[in-house]
Scaffold this motif. Structure first.
Motif, PDB file in Angstrom:
ATOM      1  N   UNK A 151       0.857  -1.178   0.000  1.00  0.00           N
ATOM      2  CA  UNK A 151       0.000   0.000   0.000  1.00  0.00           C
ATOM      3  C   UNK A 151       0.891   1.225   0.000  1.00  0.00           C
ATOM      4  N   UNK A 152       0.687   2.093  -0.966  1.00  0.00           N
ATOM      5  CA  UNK A 152       1.388   3.371  -1.015  1.00  0.00           C
ATOM      6  C   UNK A 152       0.372   4.459  -0.734  1.00  0.00           C
ATOM      7  N   UNK A 153       0.687   5.342   0.187  1.00  0.00           N
ATOM      8  CA  UNK A 153      -0.152   6.506   0.461  1.00  0.00           C
ATOM      9  C   UNK A 153       0.660   7.729   0.075  1.00  0.00           C
ATOM     10  N   UNK A 154       0.146   8.471  -0.889  1.00  0.00           N
ATOM     11  CA  UNK A 154       0.861   9.644  -1.397  1.00  0.00           C
ATOM     12  C   UNK A 154       0.098  10.879  -0.941  1.00  0.00           C
ATOM     13  N   UNK A 155       0.757  11.723  -0.164  1.00  0.00           N
ATOM     14  CA  UNK A 155       0.112  12.919   0.353  1.00  0.00           C
ATOM     15  C   UNK A 155       0.920  14.150  -0.027  1.00  0.00           C
ATOM     16  N   UNK A 156       0.288  15.289   0.078  1.00  0.00           N
ATOM     17  CA  UNK A 156       0.982  16.535  -0.199  1.00  0.00           C
ATOM     18  C   UNK A 156      -0.007  17.662  -0.434  1.00  0.00           C
ATOM     19  N   UNK A 179      -0.663  12.526 -10.397  1.00  0.00           N
ATOM     20  CA  UNK A 179       0.235  12.172 -11.497  1.00  0.00           C
ATOM     21  C   UNK A 179       1.235  11.120 -11.039  1.00  0.00           C
ATOM     22  N   UNK A 180       1.819  11.327  -9.871  1.00  0.00           N
ATOM     23  CA  UNK A 180       2.781  10.371  -9.324  1.00  0.00           C
ATOM     24  C   UNK A 180       2.090   9.043  -9.029  1.00  0.00           C
ATOM     25  N   UNK A 181       0.910   9.093  -8.423  1.00  0.00           N
ATOM     26  CA  UNK A 181       0.187   7.868  -8.070  1.00  0.00           C
ATOM     27  C   UNK A 181      -0.171   7.064  -9.310  1.00  0.00           C
ATOM     28  N   UNK A 182      -0.673   7.713 -10.342  1.00  0.00           N
ATOM     29  CA  UNK A 182      -1.044   7.003 -11.569  1.00  0.00           C
ATOM     30  C   UNK A 182       0.175   6.375 -12.237  1.00  0.00           C
ATOM     31  N   UNK A 222       2.865   5.445 -10.680  1.00  0.00           N
ATOM     32  CA  UNK A 222       3.324   4.380  -9.790  1.00  0.00           C
ATOM     33  C   UNK A 222       2.527   3.096  -9.987  1.00  0.00           C
ATOM     34  N   UNK A 223       1.203   3.186 -10.033  1.00  0.00           N
ATOM     35  CA  UNK A 223       0.386   1.965 -10.137  1.00  0.00           C
ATOM     36  C   UNK A 223       0.565   1.270 -11.481  1.00  0.00           C
ATOM     37  N   UNK A 224       0.950   1.992 -12.495  1.00  0.00           N
ATOM     38  CA  UNK A 224       1.144   1.369 -13.811  1.00  0.00           C
ATOM     39  C   UNK A 224       2.349   0.435 -13.835  1.00  0.00           C
ATOM     40  N   UNK A 225       3.192   0.496 -12.834  1.00  0.00           N
ATOM     41  CA  UNK A 225       4.388  -0.340 -12.780  1.00  0.00           C
ATOM     42  C   UNK A 225       4.098  -1.731 -12.228  1.00  0.00           C
ATOM     43  N   UNK A 226       2.895  -1.972 -11.721  1.00  0.00           N
ATOM     44  CA  UNK A 226       2.568  -3.243 -11.089  1.00  0.00           C
ATOM     45  C   UNK A 226       1.578  -4.016 -11.958  1.00  0.00           C
ATOM     46  N   UNK A 250      -4.368  -0.672  -8.239  1.00  0.00           N
ATOM     47  CA  UNK A 250      -5.533   0.222  -8.264  1.00  0.00           C
ATOM     48  C   UNK A 250      -5.091   1.586  -7.762  1.00  0.00           C
ATOM     49  N   UNK A 251      -5.706   2.611  -8.321  1.00  0.00           N
ATOM     50  CA  UNK A 251      -5.478   3.979  -7.853  1.00  0.00           C
ATOM     51  C   UNK A 251      -6.829   4.517  -7.401  1.00  0.00           C
ATOM     52  N   UNK A 252      -6.943   4.799  -6.114  1.00  0.00           N
ATOM     53  CA  UNK A 252      -8.171   5.360  -5.556  1.00  0.00           C
ATOM     54  C   UNK A 252      -7.836   6.765  -5.099  1.00  0.00           C
ATOM     55  N   UNK A 253      -8.319   7.759  -5.821  1.00  0.00           N
ATOM     56  CA  UNK A 253      -8.032   9.145  -5.495  1.00  0.00           C
ATOM     57  C   UNK A 253      -8.817   9.627  -4.287  1.00  0.00           C
ATOM     58  N   UNK A 254      -8.313  10.667  -3.673  1.00  0.00           N
ATOM     59  CA  UNK A 254      -8.962  11.233  -2.494  1.00  0.00           C
ATOM     60  C   UNK A 254     -10.381  11.694  -2.751  1.00  0.00           C
ATOM     61  N   UNK A 255     -10.668  12.159  -3.973  1.00  0.00           N
ATOM     62  CA  UNK A 255     -12.027  12.604  -4.286  1.00  0.00           C
ATOM     63  C   UNK A 255     -13.029  11.465  -4.180  1.00  0.00           C
TER      64      UNK A 255
END
Length: 70
Positions: free
Chosen positions: A9-14, A22-25, A27-31, A35-40
């Motif tokens: 599990x990666x949690x990207x905050x800022x 952009x970073x999260x999307x 990152x998930x493409x490398x696996x 899944x990428x679940x955005x904060x919205x």
């Protein structure tokens, strides 16, 4: 040793507009399974009682943020 098949599990905050999505999307493409679940998505799940998150947090907003980070 970590492998790509281990559950991770990666949690990207800022700050807003810092490039988190952009970073999260990227990152998930490398696996092979990811899944990428955005904060919205989480914000849309709140039906009642969600506090506004802003530069100055009221007590309820701080309490909700603390619960989310636990």
């Amino acid at each position: 040793m970590w492998s790509r098949n281990d559950p991770t599990l990666f949690i990207i905050t800022g700050a807003m507009a810092a490039g988190k999505s952009t970073v999260a999307k990227a990152r998930v493409q490398r696996f092979p399974r990811s899944a990428h679940v955005g904060g919205d998505a989480f914000l849309r799940m709140i039906v009642n009682g969600g506090a506004v998150m802003g530069p100055v947090l009221k007590a309820e907003a701080r309490a909700q943020l603390t619960r989310r980070l636990q």
